[in-house]
Scaffold this motif. Structure first.
Motif, PDB file in Angstrom:
ATOM      1  N   SER A 221       0.841  -1.019  -0.124  1.00 36.11           N
ATOM      2  CA  SER A 221       0.017  -0.028  -0.162  1.00 36.11           C
ATOM      3  C   SER A 221       0.819   1.158  -0.123  1.00 36.11           C
ATOM      4  O   SER A 221       2.155   1.241   0.423  1.00 36.11           O
ATOM      5  N   ARG A 222       0.386   2.320  -0.124  1.00 35.82           N
ATOM      6  CA  ARG A 222       0.822   3.763  -0.174  1.00 35.82           C
ATOM      7  C   ARG A 222       1.450   3.882   1.136  1.00 35.82           C
ATOM      8  O   ARG A 222       2.536   4.480   1.087  1.00 35.82           O
ATOM      9  N   ALA A 223       0.700   3.591   1.984  1.00 39.73           N
ATOM     10  CA  ALA A 223       0.815   4.001   3.458  1.00 39.73           C
ATOM     11  C   ALA A 223       2.419   3.056   3.884  1.00 39.73           C
ATOM     12  O   ALA A 223       3.137   3.720   4.534  1.00 39.73           O
ATOM     13  N   VAL A 224       2.421   1.998   3.374  1.00 35.28           N
ATOM     14  CA  VAL A 224       3.466   1.130   3.770  1.00 35.28           C
ATOM     15  C   VAL A 224       4.773   1.515   3.022  1.00 35.28           C
ATOM     16  O   VAL A 224       5.744   1.830   3.662  1.00 35.28           O
ATOM     17  N   VAL A 225       4.588   1.930   1.850  1.00 34.86           N
ATOM     18  CA  VAL A 225       5.792   2.454   0.996  1.00 34.86           C
ATOM     19  C   VAL A 225       6.434   3.824   1.579  1.00 34.86           C
ATOM     20  O   VAL A 225       7.449   3.781   1.829  1.00 34.86           O
TER      21      VAL A 225
END
Length: 499
Positions: A221-225
């Motif tokens: 996810s973008r949050a993980v990245v």
């Protein structure tokens, strides 16, 4: 329980001599049966594990009362796998576990597949811990591996879920709707791997194998990245996500300018790298980054030639197992004709390379190209195989001598070569003279001594002398020059050192 190494190290000279007889290709069947029935454990170990056996001896092994003895046969790489599979319902878990683990073989060799029905029976009846090894998976035939997900036995279909990334949409849907709960659960787990939101919820906060696996292989996810970019749990996590296929385009652009050269090197290998990033990395100050981008599939030969790269020579040029999905022939030809040595090395490892390209790459100026062709192609010519062995001293050099066309004539000329591995080639030449064979049994190198002690042209007095040699007795006893009557006499001698 003793390990095989401990069993051998504990063996005395008479026992090692008998072990050599057990391996002798000239040993009559009655001698093998006697050694199986009465021989010490070390003798039974090499007899059951290290050679092809007559059917009558196999029958006796299967019925042998000693668990160790049967377990050695369970890991024999030389016999027909169907013979090993006769131990599939052995009463001892130790034997069944060794059958599932498969033969121990030097790299890059792999065991021959067990019969499909045996694999299905093992998956259906064995405990899972007996089948969790790479050795078991390597014993599954390609055909069965591809059809596991459609097998009528649910436990077998569970194994098929492991090929999720290679399954069609219809096959995945069928597994997700499978009537068996375990199959559905495994399929759902793999489906979650492709769901960024699920992976975000399951991502461990601290560094561990599970976190690395998600960052490297699963949908991000973008949050993980963003979390990795701003607050990584470990310093090398930017390099980890750089290889993840789900990385957003803007992050690929960002990491292409990362201060860490390892991050840039991994980014340079991405197929989705944009033209601006390719141009920037082509002039990167780090030579490994420039090398990585120089083989990018979107570059023209002219663009590759403009990059200042240096091809490494300190790497292993080794055998590559053929992929389940072969590369496109046109792509292989393009690589083989490239001016870039790394692309030609890639093509040289293709097992189905056509004859015109085999001839072309056999004369390539790059050592890596020549050796990889020799290591991998089933029709690599004899002159190339010998030249490769003489010039290459890296990992899996010995594998070259196992290739189908490796020459056996004229090798006696290397009897005085400075490299002991080259001197040992003399043992492969059936025309090596007796005086040379005898001299090399006194070579300074132990591997050379052992290789020549097996040569059938070794003069009989020296061969007899070696039977009392602590180092070479077992090798000398395995020499095929012994006749059947002498083998019977040696095998009947009491275990007190007398022959």
């Amino acid at each position: 329980m003793q390990t095989p190494d401990q069993i051998w190290n504990d063996a005395d000279l008479p026992t090692r001599r008998l072990a050599g007889l057990a391996l002798n290709p000239s040993a009559p069947q009655d001698v093998l049966l006697r050694l199986l029935a009465d021989g010490p454990l070390a003798v039974r170990m090499v007899l059951c594990r290290d050679r092809i056996l007559p059917d009558a001896v196999v029958d006796a092994v299967i019925e042998h009362p000693d668990t160790y003895t049967r377990s050695f046969f369970a890991r024999n790489p030389h016999v027909d796998p169907a013979q090993r599979a006769r131990l599939i319902d052995d009463p001892e878990w130790f034997v069944r576990a060794h059958l599932a683990e498969g033969p121990r073989m030097p790299s890059p060799a792999r065991p021959k597949p067990l019969p499909d029905e045996a694999i299905v029976h093992m998956i259906s009846t064995y405990e899972d811990e007996n089948m969790g090894s790479l050795g078991f998976y390597q014993q599954i035939s390609t055909g069965l591996r591809r059809s596991l997900h459609t097998h009528p036995v649910a436990k077998v279909r569970c194994w098929g879920v492991g090929r999720w990334s290679g399954l069609s949409a219809d096959a995945r849907a069928a597994l997700l709707a499978d009537p068996d709960a375990d199959v559905r659960e495994r399929a759902q787990r793999h489906e979650r791997y492709e769901d960024p939101a699920c992976m975000e919820r399951e991502l461990p906060a601290r560094p561990c194998h599970g976190r690395t696996d998600i960052l490297l292989n699963r949908a991000l996810s973008r949050a993980v990245v963003d979390g990795v970019l701003t607050a990584p749990a470990r310093e090398d996590e930017r390099a980890t996500i750089a290889a993840n296929p789900s990385l957003p385009t803007d992050v690929v652009v960002l990491l292409a300018a990362d201060p860490d050269p390892e991050v840039r090197r991994r980014i340079a290998s991405r197929a989705d790298l944009g033209p601006d990033e390719r141009r920037g990395l082509a002039v990167d100050p780090d030579p490994k980054v420039r090398l990585a981008v120089s083989v990018h599939p979107e570059l023209s030969e002219k663009e590759r030639a403009a990059i200042d790269y240096e091809v490494p020579m300190d790497c292993g040029f080794t055998f590559r197992h053929a992929p389940e999905v072969p590369p496109a022939p046109e792509a292989v030809r393009r690589d083989a004709l490239s001016a870039h040595p790394l692309l030609r090395r890639k093509a040289a490892g293709d097992h189905s390379l056509p004859p015109d390209l085999v001839a072309r790459l056999a004369a390539d100026e790059d050592l890596g190209v020549r050796v990889l062709l020799a290591q991998n192609h089933p029709h690599a010519p004899a002159p190339l195989l010998l030249r490769s062995f003489l010039e290459y001293t890296g990992r899996e050099r010995a594998h070259l001598t196992t290739r189908p066309n490796f020459p056996t004539t004229g090798l006696a000329a290397f009897a005085d070569h400075e490299d002991p591995e080259v001197r040992a080639l003399v043992a492969l030449d059936p025309e090596t003279g007796p005086a040379t064979v005898e001299r090399l049994t006194r070579d300074p190198d132990p591997a050379v001594r052992a290789a020549l002690a097996r040569h059938p042209n070794l003069p009989p007095p020296r061969l007899a002398e070696l039977l009392d040699d602590e180092e070479l007795a077992h090798v000398a006893a395995a020499n095929p020059a012994w006749d059947a009557d002498t083998i019977r006499r040696l095998a009947a001698a009491p275990l007190d050192g007398r022959t």
